[in-house]
Design a protein around this motif. Structure first.
Motif, PDB file in Angstrom:
ATOM      1  N   GLY A  82      37.309  28.077 -85.457  1.00 54.14           N
ATOM      2  CA  GLY A  82      37.184  27.098 -86.462  1.00 54.14           C
ATOM      3  C   GLY A  82      38.525  26.668 -86.707  1.00 54.14           C
ATOM      4  N   LEU A  83      39.646  27.443 -86.663  1.00 55.93           N
ATOM      5  CA  LEU A  83      40.793  26.964 -86.971  1.00 55.93           C
ATOM      6  C   LEU A  83      41.526  26.464 -85.693  1.00 55.93           C
ATOM      7  CD1 LEU A  83      42.043  30.240 -89.084  1.00 55.93           C
ATOM      8  CD2 LEU A  83      41.969  27.741 -89.768  1.00 55.93           C
ATOM      9  N   ALA A  84      41.054  26.837 -84.745  1.00 53.09           N
ATOM     10  CA  ALA A  84      41.588  26.393 -83.355  1.00 53.09           C
ATOM     11  C   ALA A  84      40.882  24.824 -83.077  1.00 53.09           C
ATOM     12  CB  ALA A  84      41.039  26.883 -82.020  1.00 53.09           C
ATOM     13  N   GLY A  85      39.783  24.550 -83.882  1.00 52.62           N
ATOM     14  CA  GLY A  85      39.130  23.443 -83.846  1.00 52.62           C
ATOM     15  C   GLY A  85      40.165  22.346 -84.884  1.00 52.62           C
ATOM     16  N   MET A  86      40.616  22.978 -85.687  1.00 50.27           N
ATOM     17  CA  MET A  86      41.406  22.299 -86.755  1.00 50.27           C
ATOM     18  C   MET A  86      42.751  21.547 -86.032  1.00 50.27           C
ATOM     19  SD  MET A  86      42.026  21.319 -89.951  1.00 50.27           S
ATOM     20  CE  MET A  86      41.261  21.839 -91.433  1.00 50.27           C
ATOM     21  N   ALA A  87      43.117  22.537 -85.143  1.00 47.77           N
ATOM     22  CA  ALA A  87      44.556  22.452 -84.274  1.00 47.77           C
ATOM     23  C   ALA A  87      44.218  21.190 -83.361  1.00 47.77           C
ATOM     24  CB  ALA A  87      44.823  23.587 -83.516  1.00 47.77           C
ATOM     25  N   VAL A  88      43.207  21.126 -82.850  1.00 48.22           N
ATOM     26  CA  VAL A  88      42.649  20.201 -81.939  1.00 48.22           C
ATOM     27  C   VAL A  88      42.272  18.885 -82.657  1.00 48.22           C
ATOM     28  CG1 VAL A  88      40.547  19.202 -80.383  1.00 48.22           C
ATOM     29  CG2 VAL A  88      41.536  21.571 -80.162  1.00 48.22           C
ATOM     30  N   TRP A  89      41.864  18.847 -83.754  1.00 47.11           N
ATOM     31  CA  TRP A  89      41.832  17.655 -84.477  1.00 47.11           C
ATOM     32  C   TRP A  89      43.115  16.979 -84.733  1.00 47.11           C
ATOM     33  CZ3 TRP A  89      40.921  17.703 -90.376  1.00 47.11           C
ATOM     34  CH2 TRP A  89      40.871  16.409 -90.848  1.00 47.11           C
ATOM     35  N   ARG A  90      44.042  17.886 -85.349  1.00 48.06           N
ATOM     36  CA  ARG A  90      45.457  17.332 -85.795  1.00 48.06           C
ATOM     37  C   ARG A  90      46.096  16.837 -84.384  1.00 48.06           C
ATOM     38  NH1 ARG A  90      44.847  16.254 -90.834  1.00 48.06           N
ATOM     39  NH2 ARG A  90      44.047  17.946 -92.143  1.00 48.06           N
TER      40      ARG A  90
END
Length: 279
Positions: A82-90
């Motif tokens: 999920g945190l990796a997903g946050m990085a992708v979004w940013r």
């Protein structure tokens, strides 16, 4: 328009739609992961306020707590991804811009790039812990803060660097709290899809949680400035020590209880944003 041009246009629209779907999924997973961390940190801080001082109220403590739950390994992998997903979004926001009239400005893109780097580091630490033997979480935020401060103070102009960084964090905390009070997050919500009770829930969690989070940032920044002025790295504090310091104010543990409850609210607010935020 000829058939070739129409095909190219359709292809571009399909790629754009696919990219949007991936980005939206990554954003919602990332916001949920952020919510889980703040929710657990808030609960740990509440335990500290009521006398249980055995755990760290920070990211490391949250990860360690989740690891000890039933299906802890699954929870850790879900959190890390999920945190990796946050990085992708940013990263997507930094490259393509974000929602809103000023989403493509240089300031917004730079903020997104900084958040991308931050979440890459956090996701890497959680996933590394999930993949390896479970020991003491992802490390103490307090010790990391002291180590980074000590190394920076040893650099030429180190006191100014630490002081400027601390001041920046403190200003960011004020900005977060003021933004929460002004309900600036309304611009990011799909308000047309929200019922009256859901809007009220988001406002309660958004304002209370944002003010508490801003207060923690402001206090941590102030400690960093103090460390720079006194040239004492041990005065710098991570989230755990910063939260514990609220219990030593004239208001005593009551202030820590309020801040901890606010962090729980911010966790719930992050879950609400995962549901209703425009991406």
């Amino acid at each position: 328009m000829n058939a070739s041009a129409m095909a190219r246009t359709s292809g571009l629209e399909a790629k754009r739609a696919a990219r949007g779907s991936v980005t939206e999924g990554a954003a919602r997973a990332g916001l949920s992961a952020r919510g889980a961390i703040y929710l657990v940190v808030g609960v740990l801080a509440l335990q500290i306020a009521f006398g249980d001082t055995g755990k760290q109220a920070d990211q490391g403590g949250a990860v360690d707590t989740l690891a000890r739950q039933p299906l802890g390994a699954v929870l850790l992998w879900a959190l890390g991804l999920g945190l990796a997903g946050m990085a992708v979004w940013r990263l997507s926001e930094a490259v393509f811009g974000s929602v809103g009239p000023d989403g493509r400005t240089a300031r917004k893109r730079l903020l997104a790039a900084g958040r991308f780097v931050f979440y890459v580091v956090v996701a890497y630490s959680v996933l590394t812990f999930a993949a390896g033997p479970h020991g003491g979480g992802t490390g103490s935020s307090d010790q990391r803060s002291r180590d980074i401060t000590a190394r920076t103070l040893d650099l030429p102009g180190g006191q100014w660097l630490v002081g400027a960084a601390g001041a920046g964090v403190a200003v960011a905390g004020v900005w977060i709290a003021v933004g929460a009070i002004r309900r600036s997050y309304h611009d990011e919500l799909k308000r047309g899809e929200m019922s009256r009770w859901s809007r009220r829930l988001v406002d309660i969690t958004g304002v209370g949680g944002g003010v508490a989070r801003g207060l923690v940032f402001t206090a941590a920044g102030a400690f960093a400035v103090r460390a720079a002025v006194d040239y004492e790295p041990d005065r710098a504090k991570g989230m755990d020590d910063t939260l514990r310091s609220f219990a030593h104010t004239p208001l005593g543990p009551a202030l820590l209880v309020c801040v901890a409850a606010g962090l729980v609210l911010f966790g719930l607010f992050s879950f609400a944003m995962a549901r209703w935020r425009r991406v």
